[in-house]
Write a protein that holds these residues in place. Structure first.
Motif, PDB file in Angstrom:
ATOM      1  N   LYS A  95       0.862  -1.180   0.000  1.00 53.41           N
ATOM      2  CA  LYS A  95       0.000   0.000   0.000  1.00 53.41           C
ATOM      3  C   LYS A  95       0.898   1.229   0.000  1.00 53.41           C
ATOM      4  O   LYS A  95       1.914   1.263   0.713  1.00 53.41           O
ATOM      5  N   VAL A  96       0.529   2.220  -0.799  1.00 52.69           N
ATOM      6  CA  VAL A  96       1.314   3.447  -0.927  1.00 52.69           C
ATOM      7  C   VAL A  96       0.432   4.624  -0.537  1.00 52.69           C
ATOM      8  O   VAL A  96      -0.722   4.708  -0.964  1.00 52.69           O
ATOM      9  N   ARG A  97       0.979   5.494   0.295  1.00 51.67           N
ATOM     10  CA  ARG A  97       0.252   6.710   0.682  1.00 51.67           C
ATOM     11  C   ARG A  97       1.159   7.919   0.460  1.00 51.67           C
ATOM     12  O   ARG A  97       2.300   7.926   0.932  1.00 51.67           O
ATOM     13  N   CYS A  99       1.765  11.826   1.190  1.00 49.86           N
ATOM     14  CA  CYS A  99       1.370  12.707   2.290  1.00 49.86           C
ATOM     15  C   CYS A  99       2.119  14.027   2.232  1.00 49.86           C
ATOM     16  O   CYS A  99       3.259  14.084   1.780  1.00 49.86           O
TER      17      CYS A  99
ATOM     18  N   PRO B  10      -8.750   9.193   0.840  1.00 49.59           N
ATOM     19  CA  PRO B  10      -8.164  10.451   1.312  1.00 49.59           C
ATOM     20  C   PRO B  10      -9.094  11.628   1.020  1.00 49.59           C
ATOM     21  O   PRO B  10      -9.930  11.521   0.114  1.00 49.59           O
ATOM     22  N   TYR B  63      -3.320   6.366  11.928  1.00 52.42           N
ATOM     23  CA  TYR B  63      -4.120   7.121  10.953  1.00 52.42           C
ATOM     24  C   TYR B  63      -5.364   7.654  11.636  1.00 52.42           C
ATOM     25  O   TYR B  63      -5.984   6.945  12.454  1.00 52.42           O
ATOM     26  N   VAL B 101      -2.639  12.819   4.474  1.00 55.83           N
ATOM     27  CA  VAL B 101      -2.531  11.856   3.378  1.00 55.83           C
ATOM     28  C   VAL B 101      -3.393  12.363   2.227  1.00 55.83           C
ATOM     29  O   VAL B 101      -4.601  12.565   2.378  1.00 55.83           O
ATOM     30  N   ARG B 103      -3.245  11.107  -1.236  1.00 56.31           N
ATOM     31  CA  ARG B 103      -3.742  10.047  -2.125  1.00 56.31           C
ATOM     32  C   ARG B 103      -3.101   8.736  -1.725  1.00 56.31           C
ATOM     33  O   ARG B 103      -2.074   8.724  -1.026  1.00 56.31           O
ATOM     34  N   ASP B 104      -3.727   7.643  -2.112  1.00 54.72           N
ATOM     35  CA  ASP B 104      -3.181   6.321  -1.783  1.00 54.72           C
ATOM     36  C   ASP B 104      -3.647   5.300  -2.804  1.00 54.72           C
ATOM     37  O   ASP B 104      -4.585   5.549  -3.570  1.00 54.72           O
ATOM     38  N   TYR B 105      -2.945   4.177  -2.853  1.00 54.35           N
ATOM     39  CA  TYR B 105      -3.365   3.049  -3.702  1.00 54.35           C
ATOM     40  C   TYR B 105      -2.721   1.795  -3.160  1.00 54.35           C
ATOM     41  O   TYR B 105      -1.741   1.854  -2.416  1.00 54.35           O
ATOM     42  N   GLU B 106      -3.290   0.642  -3.495  1.00 51.82           N
ATOM     43  CA  GLU B 106      -2.702  -0.596  -3.038  1.00 51.82           C
ATOM     44  C   GLU B 106      -2.812  -1.677  -4.097  1.00 51.82           C
ATOM     45  O   GLU B 106      -3.626  -1.571  -5.032  1.00 51.82           O
TER      46      GLU B 106
END
Lengths: 109, 109
Positions: A95-97, A99, B10, B63, B101, B103-106
């Motif tokens: 998982k990538v965030r 920030c 996010p 978080y 945070v 943006r995010d993706y996994e």
């Protein structure tokens, strides 16, 4: 004991990469060292903090001056090769965030 | 292998806590579990990811829904007691970064 990334006063940016490794090395160790060395040469790179436990669960945080620096590094040719290897062989999942670091402080005893 | 924090879309907030432990337990294990259980009950808590290696170097990221939730947790009485123990006995040093945070993706394979 390891050092903290020597980041400047906020604001700056962080990429949190949380992952589970597959079993075995599959060339990970060597390329990981190479990619970290390359990251350190990129414009806008500020530092990195990384921990992995014996189960293969790890957190790596890289710090950057700007979102543009993060985007440019994601598109770097050698980094893209490593990303493909990561998807094919090294990681069960990740998982990538991205920030914005708004404030920070530290203590030593 | 460990799970990722099941965070919502996010924006949300992260507290990155990077630290080096002292030698020995000094009651750390028990209170750490207790504080993590207590954190999970706080308004605005979204999840936690934590790794420490055998050298005592660790990264814990909690978080949160809002910066107010982070401030309220920092002021919680039992958490303040743990913070004091941390300064006195558990940590050689630590660094805290408060982040938004963006943006995010996994990926899972």
């Amino acid at each position: 004991m390891s050092d903290f990334a020597n980041t400047p006063n906020p604001p700056y940016f962080a990429v949190i990469f949380t992952s589970n490794r597959t079993e075995g090395d599959h060339g990970y160790g060597a390329m990981s060292d190479e990619i970290e060395a390359l990251a350190k040469e990129q414009p806008g790179f500020l530092g990195v903090e990384s921990v992995r436990d014996s189960s293969g669960y790890g957190i790596t945080i890289s710090y950057w001056e700007s979102e543009k620096a993060i985007r440019d590094w994601k598109q770097h040719t050698q980094h893209k090769i490593a990303q493909d290897k990561g998807k094919a062989e090294w990681y069960r999942n990740y998982k990538v965030r991205i920030c914005k670091v708004e404030r920070d402080y530290e203590r030593s005893f």
